[in-house]
Scaffold this motif. Structure first.
Motif, PDB file in Angstrom:
ATOM      1  N   ASN A 802       0.731  -1.187   0.143  1.00  0.00           N
ATOM      2  CA  ASN A 802       0.162  -0.371  -0.129  1.00  0.00           C
ATOM      3  C   ASN A 802       0.808   1.413   0.430  1.00  0.00           C
ATOM      4  O   ASN A 802       0.308   2.166  -0.522  1.00  0.00           O
ATOM      5  CB  ASN A 802      -1.106  -0.040   1.287  1.00  0.00           C
ATOM      6  CG  ASN A 802      -2.292  -1.245   0.945  1.00  0.00           C
ATOM      7  OD1 ASN A 802      -2.052  -1.492   0.440  1.00  0.00           O
ATOM      8  ND2 ASN A 802      -2.374  -1.489   2.626  1.00  0.00           N
ATOM      9  N   GLN A 812      -4.262   3.928  -6.560  1.00  0.00           N
ATOM     10  CA  GLN A 812      -4.530   2.645  -5.552  1.00  0.00           C
ATOM     11  C   GLN A 812      -4.626   1.403  -6.085  1.00  0.00           C
ATOM     12  O   GLN A 812      -4.419   0.106  -5.080  1.00  0.00           O
ATOM     13  CB  GLN A 812      -5.723   3.338  -4.916  1.00  0.00           C
ATOM     14  CG  GLN A 812      -4.777   4.581  -3.990  1.00  0.00           C
ATOM     15  CD  GLN A 812      -3.970   3.688  -2.544  1.00  0.00           C
ATOM     16  OE1 GLN A 812      -4.165   3.035  -1.960  1.00  0.00           O
ATOM     17  NE2 GLN A 812      -3.093   4.868  -2.879  1.00  0.00           N
ATOM     18  N   SER A 815      -2.205  -1.630  -5.406  1.00  0.00           N
ATOM     19  CA  SER A 815      -2.383  -2.473  -4.757  1.00  0.00           C
ATOM     20  C   SER A 815      -3.174  -3.615  -3.780  1.00  0.00           C
ATOM     21  O   SER A 815      -2.420  -4.519  -4.247  1.00  0.00           O
ATOM     22  CB  SER A 815      -2.523  -1.255  -3.067  1.00  0.00           C
ATOM     23  OG  SER A 815      -4.071  -0.995  -2.857  1.00  0.00           O
ATOM     24  N   GLN A 816      -4.119  -3.151  -4.825  1.00  0.00           N
ATOM     25  CA  GLN A 816      -5.135  -3.923  -4.990  1.00  0.00           C
ATOM     26  C   GLN A 816      -5.311  -5.254  -5.392  1.00  0.00           C
ATOM     27  O   GLN A 816      -4.947  -6.523  -5.581  1.00  0.00           O
ATOM     28  CB  GLN A 816      -6.738  -3.822  -4.849  1.00  0.00           C
ATOM     29  CG  GLN A 816      -7.460  -3.143  -4.224  1.00  0.00           C
ATOM     30  CD  GLN A 816      -7.125  -2.824  -2.548  1.00  0.00           C
ATOM     31  OE1 GLN A 816      -7.540  -4.756  -2.362  1.00  0.00           O
ATOM     32  NE2 GLN A 816      -6.623  -2.868  -1.275  1.00  0.00           N
TER      33      GLN A 816
END
Length: 840
Positions: A802, A812, A815-816
Motif C-alpha cells: 500500500n 491505489q 495495491s489491490q
C-alpha cells in the motif's frame, strides 16, 4: 530394540499390584437402526495374545473403540488393569496403560512424526519440549535401528507403510501394559510384519496383554494364544488358537460353511481374442513390461511391495506417466490421463478405497452411479428414475448390505464399500477391469463374494487384472500370474502351474530386498514446509523495499518506516487472531466490524477529562465485548452447527448494526494523552510493533512446542485423529474463538489511536486483509498449517504494498492488483508443493 521395549514396559508395569489386563463385561452399543454390540464379554490376560476375528460390521472396531475410551457403551463396563473406565475418554484409558494401533492410522498429516508421537502417549510419558526430537528418534529406532524416518518429517509426506510404522511406534512408545492391534499388517512389508511379530512376542514375555484383530486367519492363528469370534455384534465363543483349523474359524466367522473360498476356473481357450496388449511399457517403478490379456482371463500381478506391479497398474489406469504401447482389441489407445483410459474402456478399483474409491458423505446410489452418469443422461440431464433403478439392481446383484440407496456410503462396512466400488466400476461396462488389492481389509465372507463378482465379470467378456500381496489369493483366483522384481516381469506362471508355492518361490528367488516407494524430493518437501513461506515473504519485502527506495528515497525515511510499522502493528495483531481460528479449519469474518465496534465503545469512555474509574470501566467493556463476540461465534459454529462462514457473517452484520446504532456518525474524541501513550515510539519504531514482534515469537514457540499448539494444528489437520489422541475439539475451538476476538481487541487499540474518534467503519477493511496476511504467510485455509511469524511478515508485506503505490504515485488500484496477485501466487505455490509432497 528388544532392551528398549522391555525397559519401557517394565517401568509401566510397576505401577500397581491390582489385577492386570483388559476385561469387557456385558457391553452393548446401538446406533440408529443398528445394534452394533449385544451383551459382549471379552478379556485378555497379562502375557497373552488374544485374537479377535469377525466379518466387517461384526462389531470388532466398535468394541475396541469402547475399550480404548473413544466411545461410550450403552451398557456394560470396561476394566483396565483393575480400574473401571468411567465415561468416554482416550486420555483415561492411556493413563491406565492401554494403547491402540488403529486400522487407519490416527495421525495428523500436517504435524511432524515427533509431534504425532508426543500427542499419542500419556502425559506422564511425554518428554520436555527440548528433548522432543531426540525422544522421537529413540522411539523410531526401538522399532528399527536403521530406520530412515526423521522425527521432523511431516506425516503427509510419508508413504502408507511408514505411517503404519509411526502408528505402531506411537502405541509402543509408553511401554503399554495392554496393546490393541487393529489390522496392523495390512500395509507392512514382509520384513516389517516379522519385526512386528517379534515385538509382540517380546511384549507378551514382559507381561503385556495384547488384542490382535485381523482378517488374516492364518496370521491370527500364528500369533494368538486364544481367539474370540464376533458375528453380528455377538460373541460366537472363545477358543484356544490351536483347537480350530482355518476352515473351522471361517465357518464360525461367516455363520455358514464355505465349501470353497475361490470360484472354479473355467477352461481357457488359447484362441480367445486378446483384449489388452501391453508392449515395452516403461514408467516410474517399472521397465519394459510386455504381456497379453485374453477375453475371459484373470491375470494376477505379484511381487514384493514396491517392485513395479502396482505402478504398472496405475499407469494402465492413467494415474501415472508411462511410455510404450497399449492396445485394446487390437487398437492402440492412450492412457496418459484417467479420462482417456476410461474413455478407451479401462476401469480401475483402487487399493485405498477411502481416499480414491468412495466419496464418503455421498449416498450409496451416488457412489454407484458416479462412474457411469452418462448412461442415465439425455442431453446432459440425468434421469433420477433410471439412476435409482440401476442403484437398486446393483445393490441386489452385488449383495451390498445397506439400509437404503440413500445411506451415506461411509456408514457401510469395509466389505460392502468395496463391493460398491467394484459395482460402480463395472457399471461403465469396461473392457478391462483393474483391481488393486480387491480384498484388502475385507472379511472372509465378503472376500468370497468379491471373487465371485470378478469371475462373473470375465464371463461377461471383461478381462481382469488383479494386484495382490497375498500369493494364496492370486493362486486361487487367477488364470495367470506375472511376478515382478525390481520393476521387471521376471516370471509368467500359467493355468495348472499357478500355485501359492510357485508364486512365492518366484518372488523369493528373484529378489530378497524390498524397494520402498519414493517420497517427494527435498526441494518439494522444503517448499511444502513451514520455513519456505517465511523465506519467500522476507525476500519479497526486501526486494520491494530496495525497488521503492531506489525510486523515492523518502520510502525508507524515519517517517515512512514508522508509519508502515504502525499500520503493520494493527494488521498483524488481528491476523494473529485470525490465524488461531484458521488453524482449526475455521474463519472469522467478524473481526473487522468487531474492531470498529470496540473503537466506538472506546469513544464513550476514553475521552478527554474522563475519570480513571470511567476509563477502567471502559477497558472492562472493551475486552468483555470482544470475548462475548468470540463466545457467540463459538456457540453458533460449534454448538448450533451453523458453519464458520455463516456464523461469523451473522455476527459481522450484528456488530455493524450495533456500532452504527451507537455512533450513526463519527464522534467522541479519544483522549490525547491515551493516543500519545499508544503511539509511543523508540526512534521510528512504535513500541506496540515491538510488542507485536514479541507476541509473534512467543506464540510461534507455543504453536510448535506446546501441547495446546499441537492440539490446535492437530484439530485443523485431522479432527478425528486429534480427538482419538485426547484433544477436546469443543474446548480447543472455544479457546481459538476467544483468542481471535482478544487479538482483534488488541488490534483495535492502535486503530483507535489512529482514527481518533468513534467511527463504526474504522475496522471494515481488516477482515479480508487479515485473511490475506496469514495466507501469504503460509497458512492453509483448510487448517493445520500456519505461522505467527508468517502472519507478521504477511502484514508487513501488505502494508508495504500500500505504501509503495503512494510513494511511487501509482493508482491505489495497483495495491489491490498486487495483493491479489501475491495471494494467488502464494496459494498456488504452497498448495502445489504440498500436493506434490504427498506420496502417490
Amino acid at each position: 530394540m528388544g532392551q528398549t521395549m522391555t525397559q519401557d514396559f517394565s517401568s509401566n508395569s510397576d505401577q500397581a499390584a491390582a489385577p492386570r489386563g483388559l476385561v469387557i463385561e456385558d457391553v452393548s452399543k446401538g446406533f440408529p437402526g443398528v445394534q452394533a454390540l449385544s451383551h459382549v464379554s471379552f478379556d485378555v490376560r497379562p502375557g497373552e495374545v488374544h485374537g479377535l476375528v469377525g466379518e466387517n460390521g461384526a462389531g470388532k472396531s466398535t468394541l475396541m473403540a469402547i475399550a480404548s475410551g473413544t466411545l461410550l457403551p450403552d451398557s456394560g463396563s470396561v476394566i483396565i488393569n483393575g480400574e473401571t473406565l468411567a465415561g468416554a475418554g482416550p486420555d483415561h484409558a492411556r493413563d491406565l496403560g492401554l494403547a491402540i494401533v488403529y486400522q487407519h492410522p490416527a495421525l495428523m498429516p500436517d504435524l511432524t512424526i515427533s509431534e504425532n508421537l508426543y500427542m499419542g502417549v500419556p502425559r506422564h510419558a511425554r518428554p520436555s519440549a527440548t528433548q522432543l526430537d531426540s525422544w522421537a528418534r529413540s522411539r523410531l529406532q526401538a522399532w528399527d535401528e536403521s530406520i530412515g524416518l526423521k522425527p521432523t518429517d511431516r506425516v503427509a509426506a510419508l508413504v502408507p507403510e511408514e505411517k503404519f510404522i509411526v502408528e505402531i511406534s506411537k502405541a509402543l512408545a509408553p511401554g503399554p501394559s495392554i496393546l490393541i492391534l487393529d489390522e496392523p499388517t495390512e500395509h507392512l512389508s514382509t520384513d516389517d510384519v516379522q519385526r512386528l511379530f517379534a515385538n509382540i512376542r517380546e511384549l507378551k514375555d514382559a507381561g503385556c496383554a495384547i488384542v490382535y484383530i485381523s482378517h488374516r486367519v492364518r496370521e491370527v492363528r500364528e500369533i494368538a494364544d486364544r481367539l474370540t469370534v464376533l458375528r453380528d455384534g455377538k460373541t460366537q465363543g472363545t477358543y484356544q488358537a490351536t483347537e480350530l483349523d482355518e476352515s473351522q474359524v471361517i465357518n464360525l466367522i461367516v455363520g455358514r460353511p464355505l465349501e470353497t473360498t475361490f470360484p472354479s476356473k473355467p477352461a481357457l481357450d488359447d484362441a480367445a481374442p486378446v483384449i489388452l496388449g501391453v508392449e515395452n511399457l516403461t514408467g516410474s517403478g517399472f521397465n519394459d513390461v510386455s504381456f497379453n490379456l485374453r477375453k475371459g482371463e484373470i491375470i494376477g500381478l505379484a511381487g514384493i511391495q514396491g517392485n513395479g506391479q502396482r505402478e504398472l497398474m496405475r499407469a494402465l489406469a492413467g494415474l501415472q506417466k508411462s511410455h510404450g504401447q497399449v492396445s485394446l482389441a487390437g487398437e492402440n489407445i492412450s492412457t496418459r490421463t484417467p479420462t482417456k483410459a476410461r474413455a478407451a474402456g479401462v476401469a480401475y478399483v483402487p487399493a485405498d478405497r477411502h481416499h480414491e474409491g468412495i466419496v464418503s458423505g455421498l449416498s450409496v446410489r451416488e457412489n454407484l452411479s458416479m462412474r457411469s452418469l452418462t448412461s442415465f443422461a439425455t442431453a446432459g440431464i440425468v434421469s433420477k428414475g433410471r439412476e435409482f433403478k440401476a442403484a437398486r439392481d446393483d445393490i441386489a446383484r452385488f449383495r451390498i448390505k445397506t439400509p437404503s440407496t440413500e445411506t451415506n456410503i461411509g456408514l457401510l462396512s469395509g466389505g460392502n464399500q468395496q463391493k460398491a466400488v467394484i459395482a460402480s466400476a463395472l457399471a461403465s461396462n469396461p473392457k478391462v477391469l483393474l483391481t488393486d488389492e480387491p480384498s484388502q481389509g475385507v472379511d472372509v465372507g465378503a472376500r468370497s463374494e468379491i471373487y465371485q463378482l470378478l469371475r462373473a465379470a470375465t464371463a461377461q467378456g471383461t478381462a481382469v487384472i488383479v494386484v495382490s500381496s497375498d500369493a494364496l489369493e492370486l493362486a486361487g483366483l487367477c488364470d495367470r500370474v506375472i511376478v515382478f522384481s525390481r520393476g521387471r516381469a521376471v516370471a509368467d506362471i500359467a493355468q495348472e502351474d499357478v500355485s501359492e508355492r510357485a508364486i512365492t518361490g518366484a518372488m523369493l528367488t528373484a529378489t530378497s530386498e524390498r524397494i520402498r516407494p519414493q517420497r517427494a524430493s527435498r526441494l518439494v518437501t522444503s517448499l511444502a514446509g513451514n520455513t519456505a513461506p517465511l523465506v519467500s515473504v522476507s525476500i519479497a519485502i526486501l526486494v520491494l523495499a530496495v525497488v521503492a527506495a531506489s525510486v523515492n528515497g523518502a520510502f525508507l525515511s524515519s517517517v515512512g518506516v514508522g508509519s508502515m510499522l504502525a499500520l503493520a502493528t494493527t494488521l498483524s495483531l488481528v491476523a494473529f487472531g485470525q490465524l488461531l481460528v484458521m488453524s482449526i479449519g475455521g474463519i472469522d469474518l467478524s473481526v473487522g466490524p468487531l474492531m470498529g465496534t470496540l473503537v466506538v465503545i472506546g469513544s464513550f469512555f476514553f475521552t478527554n477529562g474522563s475519570s480513571p474509574p470511567n476509563q477502567a470501566l471502559g477497558w472492562v467493556a472493551f475486552f468483555a465485548t470482544a470475548l462475548a463476540v468470540g463466545f457467540v461465534n463459538w456457540v453458533l459454529s460449534d454448538l448450533v452447527k451453523m458453519g464458520a462462514v455463516i456464523a461469523t457473517l451473522a455476527t459481522f452484520t450484528a456488530l455493524q448494526g450495533l456500532s452504527l446504532t451507537l455512533r450513526p456518525v463519527p464522534g467522541g474524541l479519544i483522549s490525547a494523552n491515551l493516543i500519545a501513550t499508544i503511539t509511543t515510539r523508540w526512534g521510528p519504531i512504535p513500541v506496540l510493533f515491538v510488542i507485536a514482534v514479541l507476541i509473534a515469537l512467543i506464540a510461534e514457540y507455543a504453536l510448535r512446542r506446546t501441547l495446546f499448539g499441537m492440539s490446535l494444528r492437530g484439530i485443523g489437520s485431522k479432527r478425528e485423529s486429534a480427538r482419538i489422541v485426547g484433544v477436546k475439539p469443543l474446548k480447543t475451538h472455544l479457546i481459538a474463538h476467544l483468542g481471535c476476538s482478544f487479538f482483534a481487541a488488541l488490534a483495535a487499540i492502535p486503530l483507535m489511536a489512529r482514527v481518533g474518534v468513534g467511527d463504526a467503519s474504522a475496522g471494515s477493511t481488516y477482515t479480508l486483509i487479515s485473511i490475506a496476511a496469514i495466507v501469504i504467510g503460509g497458512a492453509s485455509i483448510f487448517g493445520g498449517r500456519g505461522s505467527f511469524i508468517g502472519a507478521l511478515l504477511g502484514a508487513l508485506l501488505i502494508v508495504q504494498l500500500n505504501a509503495v503505490t503512494t510513494y511511487l504515485h501509482l493508482d491505489q488500484s495497483w495495491s489491490q492488483f498486487l495483493l491479489g496477485g501475491m495471494m494467488i501466487a502464494a496459494v498456488a505455490v504452497y498448495s502445489r508443493s504440498r500436493e506434490l509432497e504427498v506420496p502417490r
